[in-house]
Design a protein around this motif. Structure first.
Motif, PDB file in Angstrom:
ATOM      1  N   LEU A 180       1.182  -1.276  -0.154  1.00  0.00           N
ATOM      2  CA  LEU A 180      -0.184  -0.079  -0.083  1.00  0.00           C
ATOM      3  C   LEU A 180       0.245   1.357   0.299  1.00  0.00           C
ATOM      4  N   VAL A 181       1.834   1.072   0.683  1.00  0.00           N
ATOM      5  CA  VAL A 181       2.503   2.575   0.937  1.00  0.00           C
ATOM      6  C   VAL A 181       3.384   2.523  -0.549  1.00  0.00           C
ATOM      7  N   PRO A 182       3.661   3.170  -1.148  1.00  0.00           N
ATOM      8  CA  PRO A 182       4.322   3.552  -2.303  1.00  0.00           C
ATOM      9  C   PRO A 182       5.969   3.831  -1.996  1.00  0.00           C
ATOM     10  N   GLU A 183       6.681   3.061  -3.134  1.00  0.00           N
ATOM     11  CA  GLU A 183       7.773   3.601  -3.125  1.00  0.00           C
ATOM     12  C   GLU A 183       7.928   4.934  -3.289  1.00  0.00           C
ATOM     13  N   GLY A 184       9.506   5.436  -2.601  1.00  0.00           N
ATOM     14  CA  GLY A 184       9.935   6.564  -2.127  1.00  0.00           C
ATOM     15  C   GLY A 184       9.194   7.310  -1.259  1.00  0.00           C
ATOM     16  N   GLN A 219       6.577  -1.776   9.345  1.00  0.00           N
ATOM     17  CA  GLN A 219       6.799  -3.677   7.638  1.00  0.00           C
ATOM     18  C   GLN A 219       5.811  -4.177   8.688  1.00  0.00           C
ATOM     19  N   SER A 220       5.964  -4.699   9.758  1.00  0.00           N
ATOM     20  CA  SER A 220       5.049  -5.806  10.353  1.00  0.00           C
ATOM     21  C   SER A 220       3.172  -5.520   9.728  1.00  0.00           C
ATOM     22  N   ALA A 221       3.334  -3.918  10.150  1.00  0.00           N
ATOM     23  CA  ALA A 221       1.854  -4.030  10.044  1.00  0.00           C
ATOM     24  C   ALA A 221       1.574  -3.562   8.486  1.00  0.00           C
ATOM     25  N   GLU A 222       2.581  -3.390   7.762  1.00  0.00           N
ATOM     26  CA  GLU A 222       2.198  -3.907   6.297  1.00  0.00           C
ATOM     27  C   GLU A 222       1.584  -4.904   5.756  1.00  0.00           C
ATOM     28  N   ASN A 275      11.519   8.447   5.556  1.00  0.00           N
ATOM     29  CA  ASN A 275      10.887   6.941   7.142  1.00  0.00           C
ATOM     30  C   ASN A 275      10.826   5.560   6.363  1.00  0.00           C
ATOM     31  N   TYR A 276      10.646   4.813   5.478  1.00  0.00           N
ATOM     32  CA  TYR A 276      10.336   3.362   5.508  1.00  0.00           C
ATOM     33  C   TYR A 276      10.933   2.783   4.041  1.00  0.00           C
ATOM     34  N   LEU A 277      10.722   1.795   4.351  1.00  0.00           N
ATOM     35  CA  LEU A 277      11.073   0.786   2.781  1.00  0.00           C
ATOM     36  C   LEU A 277      10.169  -0.430   3.430  1.00  0.00           C
ATOM     37  N   PRO A 278       8.982   0.081   2.440  1.00  0.00           N
ATOM     38  CA  PRO A 278       7.935  -0.904   1.722  1.00  0.00           C
ATOM     39  C   PRO A 278       8.685  -2.168   1.754  1.00  0.00           C
ATOM     40  N   VAL A 279       7.021  -3.034   2.191  1.00  0.00           N
ATOM     41  CA  VAL A 279       7.411  -4.626   2.522  1.00  0.00           C
ATOM     42  C   VAL A 279       6.627  -5.277   0.606  1.00  0.00           C
TER      43      VAL A 279
END
Lengths: 304, 562
Positions: free
Chosen positions: B353-357, B503-506, B360-364
């Protein structure tokens, strides 16, 4: 006397229209503040409803609205929150009325001569060509005609601007696109009227008295033949003056037509009811003018 | 007898002639009147330095009320917050506040205002103005849609709900003329981003108290940003001129900017091609049928955007209450085909769900395309080869312009993929926008098209949405474990740990529980000639501070090196 009575009857009519519009727009699913993102708390929604009294029973909201209306206040827009409906009408209506008046002149200026000409040349190739054009104008919808005009006259030939509303040249294409349907309609009505009039007894009588054909057409037939056009032009003018969503959208014209359609889509209650009332007032007024014109044009018509 | 009739007819003829003349006269008067009217109502202005086609007509220019991007892109020029956006990256950089300190626990922010801040109409901008603006945005009487963006403040939510009446209890104060002290409920790593959002912008107290809801229409309108509002004609044009009293006025690039609302993509393209607009910066203003052709031109620019297109399941209904069914449907979608065949603007297929870029986050990575596994899962759930699977509906909205066609084509494509891969049958249900929203809110759907644009550059704006009580959840999916993860992440001051929790949530959201299926990430598209326009940078929020943009004529670039 008759006209005064009509004016008095208009008041309950407008009340009914406003109540109906108010009720219909309120029962539609979804409200003005439903968005893709729900507010962070239910209280935010409550604050919004409280601010615009949407939490009250609908009859109370309607009475509040009427109270504003009596004082000339159409209420705040629920979508354009810095503006009142009065602001929207004050900014959009002059533009739509200007364009509508131009389109009205265009419709009569093209339609009447074309109708007259085709009637006078009945059954010849001029009639067929003219009638074909008139039918075409009636059949081709605005959302086809407008892009066609833009492609030919603005993009290929570069004679006229593609859109916007700043110089008189920018009014020409929307005027044609908006007025074409009415022009075709007027031409057809006027042609019919002329043909009917030419067959009526008083024309036969005049012809028997030896009047020339041109004089018959211009002096006698026209006055009767124009009557269907007159009765059509009332609603036609009301329609043209209140703007067209399609034409205003395609040519980026800041008129009122866009607001009526978007107001309904956005559940902008006050805008919808306000503009519906405005449209109703125009329609009633112009129909009165038409009836008045009838008595003036046709001595056979009298209102008691 | 004869002479009598002749004499009686003559006046009649005359009166007829007079009538015809009268007709002609009336017609002429009317025509010329209309022409005058036309020339009178159509206005002319001095030309602008920049003309920008800005998308939909702004609903409001009040920073506390606005909710959409077309509004924001104007307001960003008129008012400013403690922070502003870096034109390159859209990350927060100092705005009205020249500097700030954050307490070690991340709960107290102290901002120091610049000392040379002046309203465009004169008079200093002080810390009290900032505090007034924030409290006003939270005030229930203001009825701000986005008041939630200030709920991070201590007592912000209770004040907005009317549970606390005293604004002094809210966590924003002005200890002196140049200091704003902010207390938060919990450490909020994206709080500086919030301080660059319009709801925090400094607005003029006296004007608002004098004019009420229509204060934006006051002239002159005191502005705290790089531009002043010259006029705002509904559905016509917004004209801005440079505010010489802005603290950084020396760097404002253009003097007069026109922003035009344009509803139709073909009108936008025509205006641009005919040289009547310099910049078109709304993806909705790219005709969808031409998008792949236009993107080959050097003046069309495409970039990653902080937004995701996804499907919601209504998990309160059978058979979608079973995660295996939801996983099966997700695995049977060939997302690559959707972006290649339907959207065609270079979108990337999405498994999360969370877009690349996102900052504060690297998506799973979530579920990919695996029809075999999909069939297996569906069989496990009790529907081998789709047998016995109830008929269901896919709800999508009618939209303006090209978007409607895209929603519809995606719906048809999904219908076909699920029929071919899983043997299940789906009906399509298109609803008008407000009806669709109402159906979503009442969980009156089986599957629904959805999308989300990030409010600020942080995973919280995407992942926070699916906590149990969030108004945007709209799936009926409630998970205490998920809620705990999100709350835990937001208590965390260590950014690395916070990222892991998110990340665990996603993973739970897009791989295990699957109340939603991400389809693709949106791209932003704007068009302008880079040889003529400078100062617009591609960034993930697609926000472009107006004061940085300028038009360069070939002449001035030639003079540049001298």
């Amino acid at each position: 006397m008759y006209f005064i009575r009509r004016l008095i009857f208009a008041i309950p009519l407008l009340l009914v229209i406003s109540a109906l519009a108010f009720w219909l727009v309120h029962i539609a699913p979804g409200g003005p503040f439903d968005r893709e993102r729900a507010p962070a708390s239910p209280e935010i929604e409550r604050n919004l409803e409280a601010k615009y009294h949407l939490n009250e029973p609908i009859w109370k909201q309607y009475l509040r609205y009427l109270d504003g209306l009596v004082h000339g206040d159409f209420g705040p827009s629920l979508k354009y929150r810095n503006h009142t409906v009065n602001d929207i009408i004050a900014q959009g209506l002059p533009v739509s009325m200007t364009l509508g008046s131009l389109a009205f002149c265009f419709a009569l200026g093209i339609g009447l001569p074309l109708g007259f000409f085709t009637a006078a040349r009945r059954g010849r190739w001029e009639d067929y060509t003219g009638s074909f054009l008139a039918t075409l104008a009636v059949c081709v919808p605005g959302f086809v005609l407008a892009p066609f005009l833009i492609v030919v006259f603005a993009i290929k030939l570069k004679w006229l601007p593609v859109a916007l509303w700043e110089s008189p040249a920018q009014a020409i294409l929307p005027m044609i696109a908006l007025g074409a349907y009415s022009a075709g309609k007027v031409a057809r009505l006027f042609r019919e009227g002329m043909l009917n009039a030419m067959q009526s007894e008083f024309i036969t009588a005049a012809r028997a008295k030896g009047l020339g054909e041109n004089r018959l057409l211009f002096k006698h037939a026209v006055r009767i033949a124009v009557l269907p056009v007159v009765s059509y032009s009332g609603p036609m003018l009301a329609d043209l003056l209140t703007g067209s969503f399609i034409i205003e959208n395609i040519f980026q014209i800041p008129g009122i037509g866009v607001f009526l359609i978007n107001g309904a889509l956005n559940r902008d209650y006050t805008v919808v009811v306000g503009l519906a009332l405005l449209y109703a007032v125009l329609l009633i007024a112009l129909n009165l003018v038409v009836d008045f014109a009838y008595t003036w044009l046709d001595p056979r018509v009298k209102y008691e | 007898m004869k002479s009598a009739s002749a004499s009686s007819r003559k006046p009649e003829v005359r009166s007829q002639r007079a009538r015809v003349l009268r007709w002609k006269a009336i017609f002429c008067v009317l025509t010329s009147g209309f022409c005058l009217l036309a020339s009178g109502c159509i206005r002319s202005d001095p030309p602008a330095d920049l003309t920008i086609l800005n998308g939909a007509e702004p609903e409001t220019l009040d920073p506390a009320l606005l909710t959409g991007q077309p509004e924001f892109r104007v307001v960003i020029g008129l008012f400013e917050g403690l922070m502003q956006l870096d034109p390159n990256t859209a990350r927060p950089i100092p705005g009205l506040a020249g500097s700030f300190e954050i307490s070690p626990d991340g709960r107290v922010y102290t901002f120091h205002l610049r000392t040379n801040l002046v309203w465009s109409t004169g008079g200093p901008i002080t810390a009290d103005d900032v505090v007034y603006s924030w409290i006003r945005a939270l005030n229930p009487a203001t009825a701000s849609d986005y008041a939630g963006q200030l709920f991070y403040l201590k007592n912000g939510e209770d004040f907005n709900a009317g549970k606390i009446k005293d604004p002094l209890l809210v966590g924003v104060h002005a200890p002196d003329k140049f200091t704003v002290r902010v207390e938060l409920n919990r450490p909020t790593p994206f709080f500086l981003d919030i301080c660059a959002l319009p709801i925090t912008y400094a607005v003029p107290r006296q004007t608002i108290e004098k004019y009420g809801d229509r204060w934006i229409m006051a002239r002159p309108l005191p502005s705290s940003g790089p531009y002043e509002l010259v006029y705002w004609r509904l559905n016509d044009k917004i004209r801005l001129k440079k505010n010489p009293r802005y603290w950084d006025a020396a760097h404002t690039q253009s003097d007069i900017i026109d922003l035009l609302p344009v509803g139709s993509p073909s009108a936008a393209l025509n205006l641009y091609m005919n040289g009547q607009a310099d910049i078109v910066w709304d993806k909705e203003l790219v005709p969808t049928e031409l998008v792949d052709l236009l993107l080959k031109r050097p003046d069309f620019h495409q970039f990653n955007y902080l937004a995701t297109y996804f499907i919601r399941f209504n998990v309160t209904q059978k058979p979608f209450d079973d995660p295996r069914v939801r996983q099966a449907l997700a695995l049977a979608i060939d997302k690559e085909r959707i972006v290649r065949k339907i959207t065609r603007a270079g979108e990337q297929p999405a498994s999360h769900l969370v877009p690349e870029g996102t900052a504060n986050y690297l998506p799973v990575q979530g579920l990919g395309y695996d029809p075999a596994r999909a069939r297996k899962l569906l069989a496990e759930a009790g529907y081998p080869d789709g047998k016995g699977f109830p008929q269901f509906e896919y709800t999508f909205n009618a939209a303006a312009g090209g978007a409607a066609e895209i929603h519809q084509n995606i719906a048809i494509e999904l219908q076909q993929m699920w029929r071919d891969q899983l043997g299940i049958h789906m009906d399509l249900r298109q609803l008008e926008w407000k009806v669709y929203l109402s159906a979503m809110d009442h969980l009156d759907y089986n599957l629904a098209r959805s999308s989300w644009i990030g409010d600020y550059n942080d995973p919280q704006t995407f992942l926070g949405m699916f906590t149990s009580n969030d108004g945007n959840n709209r799936t009926g999916w409630k998970s205490a474990a998920y809620d705990t993860l999100i709350t835990g992440a937001n208590e965390q001051t260590d950014l690395k740990k916070r990222e892991q929790i998110f990340q665990s949530a996603e993973t739970m959201l897009v791989s295990n529980q699957v109340p939603i299926v991400p389809l693709f990430f949106y791209v932003g598209i704007n068009y302008f000639d880079t040889n003529k326009i400078q100062g617009i940078y591609e960034n993930i929020l697609d926000d472009h501070p107006l004061q940085c943009i300028r038009k360069v004529s070939p002449k001035s670039t030639a003079q540049g090196p001298n």
